[in-house]
Design an enzyme around this catalytic site. Structure first.
Site, PDB file in Angstrom:
ATOM      1  N   ASP A 327       0.862  -1.179   0.000  1.00 55.21           N
ATOM      2  CA  ASP A 327       0.000   0.000   0.000  1.00 55.21           C
ATOM      3  C   ASP A 327       0.899   1.229   0.000  1.00 55.21           C
ATOM      4  O   ASP A 327       2.124   1.111  -0.046  1.00 55.21           O
ATOM      5  CB  ASP A 327      -0.959  -0.008   1.200  1.00 55.21           C
ATOM      6  CG  ASP A 327      -0.210  -0.050   2.532  1.00 55.21           C
ATOM      7  OD1 ASP A 327       1.037   0.062   2.527  1.00 55.21           O
ATOM      8  OD2 ASP A 327      -0.863  -0.190   3.579  1.00 55.21           O
ATOM      9  N   ASP A 329       1.554   4.971   1.982  1.00 54.08           N
ATOM     10  CA  ASP A 329       1.255   5.762   3.179  1.00 54.08           C
ATOM     11  C   ASP A 329       1.783   7.182   3.020  1.00 54.08           C
ATOM     12  O   ASP A 329       2.914   7.381   2.543  1.00 54.08           O
ATOM     13  CB  ASP A 329       1.887   5.128   4.418  1.00 54.08           C
ATOM     14  CG  ASP A 329       1.428   3.690   4.634  1.00 54.08           C
ATOM     15  OD1 ASP A 329       0.263   3.400   4.316  1.00 54.08           O
ATOM     16  OD2 ASP A 329       2.228   2.871   5.128  1.00 54.08           O
ATOM     17  N   ASP A 417      -3.127   5.044   2.781  1.00 53.42           N
ATOM     18  CA  ASP A 417      -3.369   5.481   4.158  1.00 53.42           C
ATOM     19  C   ASP A 417      -2.852   6.908   4.328  1.00 53.42           C
ATOM     20  O   ASP A 417      -1.730   7.218   3.898  1.00 53.42           O
ATOM     21  CB  ASP A 417      -2.673   4.570   5.164  1.00 53.42           C
ATOM     22  CG  ASP A 417      -3.240   3.157   5.180  1.00 53.42           C
ATOM     23  OD1 ASP A 417      -4.371   2.975   4.704  1.00 53.42           O
ATOM     24  OD2 ASP A 417      -2.557   2.241   5.674  1.00 53.42           O
TER      25      ASP A 417
END
Length: 500
Positions: A327, A329, A417
Site C-alpha cells: 500500500d 502511506d 493510508d
C-alpha cells in the site's frame, strides 16, 4: 552308537532364518549408523532392508556407498565418520533416515534428493578476519534493501507468521528479530560458525539455518506451508479488513475459500471487508514506486488546493527505498499548529468529487498530550487518519500500471493510508510511519533500555528529567535536507532532532 550332543544345533542357511532375499541392488551398499538409532532399531531396519533385497553392511568400510543416520547434526556426524580410516568417504552418500524409509516404501533405492543429504559443513575460513560487531537493536544496524540471506529470512517469516496465528508472541518476535539481523548482513551466511557473534539467534533459529545449509530447505517450514489451517488463515488475512481473529473464526466454521465465506449467510461483512473482497484482485498485487509517486501527486494536488503551505510526505517502505509495496502511506499536515484539523475530511471530499475514491474509513484524532506518555505499546497512534482505496488511472503513472491487465480497464485500485499529525508532532509521526516494524520496535526498546526514555509516534519522554515549558520549546534546525518542524518540545521530557 551315534551320540548326539543336545546343546549343538545345526546352523540355518545364511539369511534363511531372517528372511534375507537375494541381493537385487548390487550397486547399493548401505551402512546404518547406530548412533542415535540404537542397536535394536538398527537390527530391525537391517533385517527389513535385507528382506527387500538390499545389501546392508555390518561394518563401515570403503565398500559402503550409502551411509544412513537418524542424527541430522552434520558437524558431529561427519566428525565421527572422519574418525574411520576411509579412502572413499568423499564418494559416499551420507543420508538422512528419510531416504531409507522412502526406499523401503518403494521397494527400491529411490533417487537421492537434496532433502535427503546430510552435507559436511563448509570448512571454516582459516585466514583471520576482523570481527564485525552487530547490534541487537535494528535501529543501530545499517540495513539495505538488498537481502543477502533471503533463503533464511523467508523461512523465518513463515515461522513467525505461524506463531502469530497461534498467538505465541514471544517466538513470533524471536524469529522476526533473527530475520532482521540477517537482513543487515552484507554477505550470505554460508556456515553456522559464522553466526556465533550475531545477536538474537537462538537454538531454534540456528537449527533451522543448519537444516537449510545442509539440505537447501527447512522441513519445519515445508510442513507449515502444507498445513491447511496456516494456508487458510494466510488466505483470509490477505483480505483488506480481515485480521487473524476473524480469519480463525471463519476457519473454525469450516470455511477455507473466499467463495465459501461470501456464500455463508451467517457472515456479515463490514464495509472494509466488503471492499477488500470487491477489489481483492487489485489490492493484493504489489504497488510499484511509479504508482506510489502518481498517488503522491494526486494527494499533493488535493492538499495544496486546500492550503498552499501544506506538507505531504511519502512514508513506509517507499521512503526506505523499496521498489514495491503493498500500500502507500502519506503524512499530510500544515506548518501552522491547529490548521491540520479538518485537512483529511477536505481531502476526502476532493477525491470523491474527482470520482476516484472507492472506499474511505475516517478516524478522528484522539490525540491528547496530557494523557502521554503511555507505558503500554499501542500499534496505532492517536492522530487523525483515514484508510482509502483509490482508483489510479494508468495514464497518470510513468511507464503505465505495474503488470499486464487482461481486462483492459486502464486503471487499478490501490490502498492508501493518510495520517495528519499536528505540526509539532510531525517528526515523531514521520519516524513512526517510516518503519520498518522491527526497526520501530527496536527503536522504542533502545530508547527505554539504553537511554531511559519513552518513545512513540507522538513524543520522546526522558524519564530522568522534568523540564520547564520554556526549555521544551526549543527551535530545531534542518540538517542533511531533512524536514524538521520547530518548537517540537516534549512534555516532561527533552527535545530531539530526528534525522529522518
Amino acid at each position: 552308537m551315534l551320540r548326539i550332543n543336545p546343546k549343538k544345533r545345526s546352523r540355518p542357511e545364511d539369511g534363511g532364518a531372517c528372511g534375507r532375499q537375494p541381493a537385487k541392488f548390487v550397486d547399493v551398499r548401505i551402512f546404518l549408523v547406530e548412533r542415535k538409532m540404537g542397536s535394536s532399531r538398527r537390527s530391525f531396519l537391517t533385517k527389513l532392508a535385507r528382506t527387500k533385497g538390499f545389501i546392508v553392511e555390518d561394518v563401515l568400510s570403503d565398500v559402503v556407498t550409502h551411509v544412513v543416520s537418524e542424527d541430522r547434526r552434520a558437524s558431529s556426524l561427519w566428525s565421527w565418520l572422519k574418525g574411520f580410516p576411509l579412502r572413499n568417504l568423499p564418494g559416499m552418500r551420507v543420508l538422512d533416515i528419510s531416504w531409507f524409509t522412502d526406499s523401503m516404501r518403494e521397494g527400491r533405492p529411490v533417487t537421492v534428493e537434496t532433502r535427503h543429504l546430510i552435507q559436511d559443513a563448509l570448512p571454516q575460513v582459516t585466514t583471520p578476519s576482523p570481527v564485525v560487531r552487530v547490534s541487537q537493536y535494528a535501529c543501530q544496524r545499517r540495513t539495505t534493501t538488498e537481502n543477502q540471506n533471503k533463503i533464511f529470512t523467508d523461512a523465518f517469516e513463515v515461522l513467525a507468521e505461524n506463531y502469530e496465528f497461534n498467538e505465541i508472541e514471544g517466538r513470533c518476535l524471536a524469529f522476526r528479530r533473527a530475520a532482521s539481523v540477517l537482513k543487515s548482513l552484507p554477505d550470505m551466511v554460508r556456515c553456522l560458525g559464522a553466526t556465533e557473534q550475531l545477536p538474537c539467534l537462538g537454538e531454534h533459529t540456528k537449527a533451522v539455518m543448519e537444516e537449510i545449509l545442509q539440505s537447501g530447505r527447512s522441513f519445519e517450514v515445508e510442513k507449515i506451508l502444507s498445513d491447511e489451517r496456516y494456508r487458510t488463515l494466510k488466505l483470509f488475512t490477505s483480505v483488506f479488513g480481515v485480521g487473524p481473529k476473524t480469519a480463525e473464526k471463519w476457519y473454525r466454521r469450516g470455511m477455507s475459500s473466499f467463495s465459501e465465506v461470501l456464500a455463508e449467510p451467517g457472515i456479515q461483512l463490514n464495509r472494509m471487508q466488503q471492499s477488500g473482497f470487491l477489489h481483492y484482485g487489485d489490492i493484493s498485487k504489489a504497488v510499484s514506486k511509479a504508482e506510489a509517486q502518481a498517488l503522491g501527486s494526486i494527494i499533493d494536488e488535493a492538499v495544496h488546493a486546500i492550503t498552499p503551505d501544506g506538507v505531504v510526505a511519502l512514508t513506509g517502505g517507499f521512503r526506505r527505498g523499496k521498489a514495491f509495496g503493498h500500500d502507500v502511506d502519506f503524512i499530510v499536515t500544515t506548518p501552522e499548529l491547529g490548521k491540520e484539523e479538518g485537512l483529511l475530511t477536505s481531502i476526502i471530499k476532493i477525491l470523491k468529487k474527482q470520482g476516484i475514491l472507492l472506499f474511505c474509513e475516517y478516524q478522528a484524532s484522539t490525540f491528547d498530550m496530557s494523557k502521554l506518555p503511555s507505558r503500554r505499546f499501542e500499534a496505532m497512534d492517536h492522530f487523525a487518519k483515514c484508510f482509502l482505496i483509490v482508483r489510479l488511472e494508468g495514464s497518470r503513472v510513468e511507464g503505465g500500471l505495474h503488470g499486464c491487465r487482461a481486462d483492459g480497464r486502464g486503471w487499478r485500485a490501490v490502498r492508501v493510508d493518510l495520517v495528519s499529525p499536528p505540526a509539532d508532532r510531525y517528526a515523531f509521526a514521520l519516524l513512526g510511519w517510516t518503519g520498518s516494524r522491527q526497526f520501530e520496535r527496536d527503536l522504542r526498546r533502545y530508547a527505554r533500555l539504553e537511554r531511559r526514555m519513552l518513545l512513540d509516534n507522538h513524543a520522546l519522554f526522558d524519564k530522568t528529567k522534568t523540564q520547564s515549558k520554556k526549555e521544551m520549546e526549543k527551535d530545531l534546525e534542518c540538517k542533511d535536507g531533512c524536514v524538521v518542524t520547530k518548537k517540537m518540545g516534549v512534555k516532561n521530557g527533552i527535545t530531539i532532532l530526528f534525522r529522518v
